[in-house]
Design a protein around this motif. Sequence first.
Motif, PDB file in Angstrom:
ATOM      1  N   LEU A 189       9.274  14.628   1.115  1.00  0.00           N
ATOM      2  CA  LEU A 189       8.349  13.540   0.786  1.00  0.00           C
ATOM      3  C   LEU A 189       8.526  13.040  -0.639  1.00  0.00           C
ATOM      4  O   LEU A 189       8.493  11.828  -0.895  1.00  0.00           O
ATOM      5  N   LEU A 190       8.714  13.949  -1.578  1.00  0.00           N
ATOM      6  CA  LEU A 190       8.850  13.519  -2.970  1.00  0.00           C
ATOM      7  C   LEU A 190      10.165  12.785  -3.199  1.00  0.00           C
ATOM      8  O   LEU A 190      10.234  11.867  -4.020  1.00  0.00           O
ATOM      9  N   LEU A 191      11.211  13.184  -2.470  1.00  0.00           N
ATOM     10  CA  LEU A 191      12.454  12.427  -2.544  1.00  0.00           C
ATOM     11  C   LEU A 191      12.236  11.039  -1.966  1.00  0.00           C
ATOM     12  O   LEU A 191      12.738  10.036  -2.496  1.00  0.00           O
ATOM     13  N   GLY A 192      11.460  10.946  -0.873  1.00  0.00           N
ATOM     14  CA  GLY A 192      11.135   9.648  -0.301  1.00  0.00           C
ATOM     15  C   GLY A 192      10.331   8.795  -1.254  1.00  0.00           C
ATOM     16  O   GLY A 192      10.552   7.583  -1.374  1.00  0.00           O
ATOM     17  N   ALA A 193       9.381   9.421  -1.966  1.00  0.00           N
ATOM     18  CA  ALA A 193       8.593   8.670  -2.952  1.00  0.00           C
ATOM     19  C   ALA A 193       9.486   8.153  -4.074  1.00  0.00           C
ATOM     20  O   ALA A 193       9.336   7.013  -4.531  1.00  0.00           O
ATOM     21  N   ARG A 194      10.416   8.982  -4.508  1.00  0.00           N
ATOM     22  CA  ARG A 194      11.349   8.563  -5.562  1.00  0.00           C
ATOM     23  C   ARG A 194      12.239   7.425  -5.082  1.00  0.00           C
ATOM     24  O   ARG A 194      12.528   6.485  -5.831  1.00  0.00           O
ATOM     25  N   ALA A 195      12.664   7.496  -3.823  1.00  0.00           N
ATOM     26  CA  ALA A 195      13.486   6.421  -3.270  1.00  0.00           C
ATOM     27  C   ALA A 195      12.727   5.103  -3.278  1.00  0.00           C
ATOM     28  O   ALA A 195      13.293   4.040  -3.566  1.00  0.00           O
ATOM     29  N   GLY A 196      11.430   5.156  -2.971  1.00  0.00           N
ATOM     30  CA  GLY A 196      10.630   3.934  -3.014  1.00  0.00           C
ATOM     31  C   GLY A 196      10.561   3.344  -4.399  1.00  0.00           C
ATOM     32  O   GLY A 196      10.614   2.120  -4.585  1.00  0.00           O
ATOM     33  N   ASP A 197      10.444   4.198  -5.420  1.00  0.00           N
ATOM     34  CA  ASP A 197      10.394   3.721  -6.797  1.00  0.00           C
ATOM     35  C   ASP A 197      11.715   3.078  -7.220  1.00  0.00           C
ATOM     36  O   ASP A 197      11.736   2.057  -7.910  1.00  0.00           O
ATOM     37  N   LEU A 198      12.833   3.701  -6.812  1.00  0.00           N
ATOM     38  CA  LEU A 198      14.138   3.242  -7.292  1.00  0.00           C
ATOM     39  C   LEU A 198      14.736   2.127  -6.447  1.00  0.00           C
ATOM     40  O   LEU A 198      15.371   1.211  -6.983  1.00  0.00           O
ATOM     41  N   LEU A 199      14.554   2.195  -5.138  1.00  0.00           N
ATOM     42  CA  LEU A 199      15.209   1.245  -4.241  1.00  0.00           C
ATOM     43  C   LEU A 199      14.293   0.122  -3.778  1.00  0.00           C
ATOM     44  O   LEU A 199      14.773  -0.865  -3.201  1.00  0.00           O
ATOM     45  N   LEU A 228      -5.120  11.756  -6.861  1.00  0.00           N
ATOM     46  CA  LEU A 228      -4.505  10.554  -7.410  1.00  0.00           C
ATOM     47  C   LEU A 228      -5.123  10.111  -8.732  1.00  0.00           C
ATOM     48  O   LEU A 228      -4.654   9.153  -9.341  1.00  0.00           O
ATOM     49  N   GLN A 229      -6.151  10.804  -9.184  1.00  0.00           N
ATOM     50  CA  GLN A 229      -6.880  10.324 -10.355  1.00  0.00           C
ATOM     51  C   GLN A 229      -6.064  10.466 -11.641  1.00  0.00           C
ATOM     52  O   GLN A 229      -5.340  11.427 -11.840  1.00  0.00           O
ATOM     53  N   GLY A 230      -6.195   9.459 -12.511  1.00  0.00           N
ATOM     54  CA  GLY A 230      -5.615   9.519 -13.840  1.00  0.00           C
ATOM     55  C   GLY A 230      -4.104   9.555 -13.894  1.00  0.00           C
ATOM     56  O   GLY A 230      -3.531   9.955 -14.908  1.00  0.00           O
ATOM     57  N   VAL A 231      -3.406   9.149 -12.845  1.00  0.00           N
ATOM     58  CA  VAL A 231      -1.943   9.205 -12.817  1.00  0.00           C
ATOM     59  C   VAL A 231      -1.362   7.934 -13.435  1.00  0.00           C
ATOM     60  O   VAL A 231      -1.815   6.828 -13.133  1.00  0.00           O
ATOM     61  N   ALA A 232      -0.372   8.088 -14.296  1.00  0.00           N
ATOM     62  CA  ALA A 232       0.275   6.940 -14.922  1.00  0.00           C
ATOM     63  C   ALA A 232       1.059   6.153 -13.881  1.00  0.00           C
ATOM     64  O   ALA A 232       1.533   6.722 -12.887  1.00  0.00           O
ATOM     65  N   PRO A 233       1.226   4.823 -14.082  1.00  0.00           N
ATOM     66  CA  PRO A 233       1.968   4.010 -13.116  1.00  0.00           C
ATOM     67  C   PRO A 233       3.361   4.551 -12.800  1.00  0.00           C
ATOM     68  O   PRO A 233       3.809   4.478 -11.664  1.00  0.00           O
ATOM     69  N   ALA A 234       4.035   5.113 -13.795  1.00  0.00           N
ATOM     70  CA  ALA A 234       5.398   5.618 -13.572  1.00  0.00           C
ATOM     71  C   ALA A 234       5.431   6.788 -12.599  1.00  0.00           C
ATOM     72  O   ALA A 234       6.454   7.059 -11.965  1.00  0.00           O
ATOM     73  N   ASP A 235       4.297   7.499 -12.465  1.00  0.00           N
ATOM     74  CA  ASP A 235       4.231   8.658 -11.574  1.00  0.00           C
ATOM     75  C   ASP A 235       3.477   8.374 -10.281  1.00  0.00           C
ATOM     76  O   ASP A 235       3.175   9.290  -9.519  1.00  0.00           O
ATOM     77  N   ALA A 236       3.173   7.093 -10.021  1.00  0.00           N
ATOM     78  CA  ALA A 236       2.371   6.748  -8.852  1.00  0.00           C
ATOM     79  C   ALA A 236       3.030   7.205  -7.553  1.00  0.00           C
ATOM     80  O   ALA A 236       2.386   7.782  -6.674  1.00  0.00           O
ATOM     81  N   GLY A 237       4.331   6.939  -7.420  1.00  0.00           N
ATOM     82  CA  GLY A 237       5.035   7.321  -6.200  1.00  0.00           C
ATOM     83  C   GLY A 237       5.068   8.825  -6.008  1.00  0.00           C
ATOM     84  O   GLY A 237       4.830   9.340  -4.913  1.00  0.00           O
ATOM     85  N   ALA A 238       5.345   9.556  -7.098  1.00  0.00           N
ATOM     86  CA  ALA A 238       5.413  11.014  -7.012  1.00  0.00           C
ATOM     87  C   ALA A 238       4.046  11.603  -6.668  1.00  0.00           C
ATOM     88  O   ALA A 238       3.941  12.538  -5.868  1.00  0.00           O
ATOM     89  N   ALA A 239       2.979  11.070  -7.273  1.00  0.00           N
ATOM     90  CA  ALA A 239       1.635  11.584  -6.992  1.00  0.00           C
ATOM     91  C   ALA A 239       1.236  11.311  -5.547  1.00  0.00           C
ATOM     92  O   ALA A 239       0.662  12.174  -4.876  1.00  0.00           O
TER      93      ALA A 239
END
Length: 499
Positions: free
Chosen positions: A77-87, A396-407
Amino acid sequence: MTTPVLSATRPAHSPLRRRLAHPRVVLAVILVSQLMVVLDASIVNIALPDIRTALGFTAEDLSWVVNAYTLTFGGLLLLGARAGDLLGRRRTFLAGIGVFVAASLAGGLAASGGTLLAARAIQGVGGAFAAPAALALLMTLFPEPRERTRAIGLFTAVSIGGATIGLVAGGMLTQWVSWRWVFFVNVPIGLALIGAAALVLTETPRRTGHFDISGALTSTAGMTALVYGFVRAAEDGWSDTWTIGVFAMGALLLGTFLAIERRAAAPITPLRLFADRTRASSYLVRLLLVAGMMGMFFFLTQFLQGVLGYTALAAGMAFIPLTVMLFVASQLSARVLSERFDPQRLMIVGLLFSTSGLWWLSHLSENSSYIALVAPLLVFGLGNGLAFVPLTAAGLQGVAPADAGAASGLVNVMQQVGGSLGLAILVTVFGTASRHASIVSANPAEQARHAFIVGADRGFLVASALIAASLAMVLFGMRRPRAHEPVIDTEPEAVLVTD
């Protein structure tokens, strides 16, 4: 509903696409995708007796029909979240659903146990890329806190209700057509979903970065080894040399995973997500809660069919009270109670009900009727419905935008890994208890029913202990919420229409 921001570079030209740009339409696409992905973790439960007979699984190995899916789903799942951020999340979402549909077709056509398990694992890969993209798109679609809370409530209702809906749907398909249709049904739904998503979603901005492949592989392999160790212990005992070796390998792989994440420039699991005590506790609470929940489904479906003699359809329909209560309680939590009470109190009350419901089920006997199940199912559904909405928000609280997908991905990871690990633990408890059950009877069927009841009751008791542990985490691991504390503050990306 909040009006979303449309793409500045790819506006909606046609009247049809302008109508489809309504956030409710996009929300419907996201919810259907989440339902399909979550549902597949449970829809096979009702079909397990038929699958066992058709493909020759043993009682313990049968749990891998569930775990092959949840392990790859949770592990990637976290690899999938990272793929969404990058691709781009739209691209990742469509690709994930496409893989899921293809694997579902292969599962329905499987002629051997190995083929079915491979198809289930690939289904999990597809779900791992689609699910975090869907949740991240939802968070972007509703930036206003009140509307976001309501959307999370619907998403949560689908996530926790999908398991029980899967049992009902699985019963219908297994009895009316064949167990193979618990897989085939995903094909037309998935293809329709791909078409709808292509119309209503637009691409999110791509980011530069790297994929943490080594982190994804070591975490998935480590969790798989742990689950395999528990399943093997159920068959061969805790002193078995291979069992001990597999546990050691799992611990080594997970230790390697943590070392990789500390050094990686773009880790698949940013360890800073665990810096907040409440957020970190919410992940563990979710893992323990789902661990108990999946064991309940696994044992109750077999109790209904093997002890009470229900057909597959009747066994699925038996879970309707739980499904209704889950939906009502989650909507009450999201729309009314979350505005009047702090999240921690809602979670405490909900987890008390959930623990009580599973403890109640641990008193089943060969003479128990369906009536004896209804009250504990309603209590358990009320508890989960109340707890899951604030639990999702806490993750999901207090998560920075850059970590939204990972969270977003990590919330789903805990749900899937909790289901796999919990089921493996409870199957081990069941196997140990049922082997030591004794009854003086010349009737093999009566002996088998008694052994099952003893094992299942012990499984329900341990499941209730897991949820009680999650309650302790809320009481002692979470801090009191600060007023107006934000959840993910995602950038206003376009998520709707595309040419």
